[in-house]
Design a protein around this motif. Structure first.
Motif, mmCIF file in Angstrom:
data_model
loop_
_atom_site.group_PDB
_atom_site.id
_atom_site.type_symbol
_atom_site.label_atom_id
_atom_site.label_comp_id
_atom_site.label_asym_id
_atom_site.label_seq_id
_atom_site.Cartn_x
_atom_site.Cartn_y
_atom_site.Cartn_z
ATOM 1 N N ASN A 82 0.837 -1.202 0.000
ATOM 2 C CA ASN A 82 0.000 0.000 0.000
ATOM 3 C C ASN A 82 0.871 1.252 0.000
ATOM 4 O O ASN A 82 0.835 2.072 0.921
ATOM 5 N N LYS A 107 1.684 0.700 -5.574
ATOM 6 C CA LYS A 107 0.473 0.494 -6.370
ATOM 7 C C LYS A 107 0.164 1.705 -7.249
ATOM 8 O O LYS A 107 -0.463 1.564 -8.301
ATOM 9 N N CYS A 109 0.118 1.941 -11.200
ATOM 10 C CA CYS A 109 -0.932 2.778 -11.789
ATOM 11 C C CYS A 109 -0.503 4.241 -11.749
ATOM 12 O O CYS A 109 0.346 4.627 -10.936
ATOM 13 N N HIS A 127 -10.043 4.067 -4.500
ATOM 14 C CA HIS A 127 -10.511 3.076 -5.471
ATOM 15 C C HIS A 127 -9.337 2.359 -6.128
ATOM 16 O O HIS A 127 -9.343 1.124 -6.262
ATOM 17 N N THR A 132 -7.552 0.060 -3.564
ATOM 18 C CA THR A 132 -8.367 -1.085 -3.148
ATOM 19 C C THR A 132 -8.570 -2.078 -4.276
ATOM 20 O O THR A 132 -8.680 -3.291 -4.049
ATOM 21 N N HIS A 133 -8.627 -1.596 -5.505
ATOM 22 C CA HIS A 133 -8.884 -2.448 -6.666
ATOM 23 C C HIS A 133 -7.689 -2.424 -7.629
ATOM 24 O O HIS A 133 -7.858 -2.324 -8.842
ATOM 25 N N TYR A 134 -6.471 -2.528 -7.082
ATOM 26 C CA TYR A 134 -5.264 -2.365 -7.887
ATOM 27 C C TYR A 134 -5.241 -3.271 -9.115
ATOM 28 O O TYR A 134 -5.005 -2.801 -10.235
ATOM 29 N N GLU A 135 -5.455 -4.578 -8.926
ATOM 30 C CA GLU A 135 -5.333 -5.516 -10.051
ATOM 31 C C GLU A 135 -6.292 -5.160 -11.175
ATOM 32 O O GLU A 135 -5.930 -5.184 -12.360
ATOM 33 N N GLU A 136 -7.513 -4.838 -10.808
ATOM 34 C CA GLU A 136 -8.531 -4.482 -11.804
ATOM 35 C C GLU A 136 -8.173 -3.182 -12.518
ATOM 36 O O GLU A 136 -8.258 -3.072 -13.742
ATOM 37 N N VAL A 137 -7.754 -2.184 -11.742
ATOM 38 C CA VAL A 137 -7.440 -0.874 -12.319
ATOM 39 C C VAL A 137 -6.216 -0.955 -13.219
ATOM 40 O O VAL A 137 -6.189 -0.372 -14.310
#
Length: 321
Positions: free
Chosen positions: A177, A221, A245, A284, A287-292
């Motif tokens: 994080n 991240k 990201c 966001h 919390t949703h690193y893989e998706e983003v």
């Protein structure tokens, strides 16, 4: 007869521009050309340690000749008048530094130089000159150059993320994080966000070796850059390769999808920088690193192929008989 190629560069500078210039020298020599760094000032051991790996020979002075090509970064266009016979290739690695540094040089001139050396002979302001060709690194610069009356066609040439960031690159990243940022850009906005989001580890990318920066980006991240983008900045591209990201502003080249091709919702205009909106977006992403991160895959692939693209573009710019 093959021409000698010299690449003008400030000595002992470790920034994105000098790295791009050394990368160009490395590529030219690997393709069989005769490229040499031309350092603009005398310094003992002028090659910065970061760039010794490119193994480009260097000199401190050259003879002006029609058999010579000089590649000049936009920040040093005052050297154009010094070499009237040589072919000059201005490589626009940013847009803003041209005007800023030109004005800075003018302010530093003493009264004698201002009186006896005409302004047009010391600084380049797009005077007609058939020995000058322009290369652009960004779409923003391309559009600027297209407003000028030039003697030769403009051409595209972009640098690349150094191989260090591809070494032992994992297929999947073990992320923490962490949020990284460049303390030289948009620090006031970052400090406010740090106070609102203390649950994350905020790491400034400063006082680090290149290896330390790479390893830090690989565990982060998110990388945030709300500063100004004068060109196609290196750190955001290095962050993408490192599985990070991006969240940026829209100033400078960041506003152009060709230059920063991340999803538009992650490039925030000044009126969208209200704390509550940015905080929600950061939460966001974290919390949703893989998706983003999947949303960045197209531009990440583009960045990963930059070296191959640069080699091909250099071949076009220097065709062999």
């Amino acid at each position: 007869m093959q021409k000698n190629i010299y690449i003008l560069c400030p000595p002992k500078k470790a920034t994105g521009g000098p790295e791009a210039l050394h990368q160009l020298g490395y590529i030219l020599n690997s393709l069989g050309y005769n490229a040499t760094m031309l350092y603009s000032k005398y310094r003992k051991n002028p090659v910065h340690p970061f760039y010794k790996k490119y193994n480009v020979p260097h000199v401190m002075s050259i003879k002006d000749s029609s058999n010579t090509i000089i590649i000049i970064p936009e920040s040093m266009t005052n050297f154009i008048a010094k070499y009237p016979l040589s072919e000059k290739k201005i490589w626009w690695l940013s847009l803003d530094f041209y005007e800023v540094l030109m004005n800075s040089r003018e302010k530093k001139k003493n009264w004698f130089r201002k009186l006896f050396v005409p302004f047009k002979h010391t600084e380049y302001r797009f005077e007609a000159n058939k020995t000058v060709t322009h290369w652009y690194q960004s779409q923003r610069t391309k559009e600027f150059l297209e407003t000028k009356k030039l003697d030769n066609q403009i051409a595209y040439l972009c640098d690349y993320v150094t191989e260090l960031f591809f070494e032992d690159l994992p297929e999947t990243f073990s992320k923490e994080n962490c949020i990284t940022y460049n303390p030289k850009k948009g620090l006031d906005k970052i400090e406010k966000l740090k106070s609102l989001l203390p649950q994350y580890q905020w790491i400034p990318l400063s006082q680090m070796t290149r290896e330390e920066m790479r390893d830090t980006l690989r565990k982060a991240k998110l990388h945030i850059d709300f500063g100004y983008f004068p060109g196609r900045d290196k750190i955001p591209r290095e962050a993408l390769i490192s599985g990070t990201c991006l969240l940026t502003g829209r100033e400078g080249t960041a506003a152009f999808k060709e230059d920063l091709g991340i999803p538009e919702k992650y490039k925030l205009a000044p009126d969208a920088l209200q704390s509550e909106k940015v905080v929600a977006l950061i939460n966001h992403i974290m919390t949703h690193y893989e998706e983003v991160f999947e949303e960045y895959k197209d531009f990440r692939k583009f960045v990963a192929n930059e070296k191959t693209a640069m080699i091909e573009n250099v071949k076009k710019l220097f065709p062999k008989d």
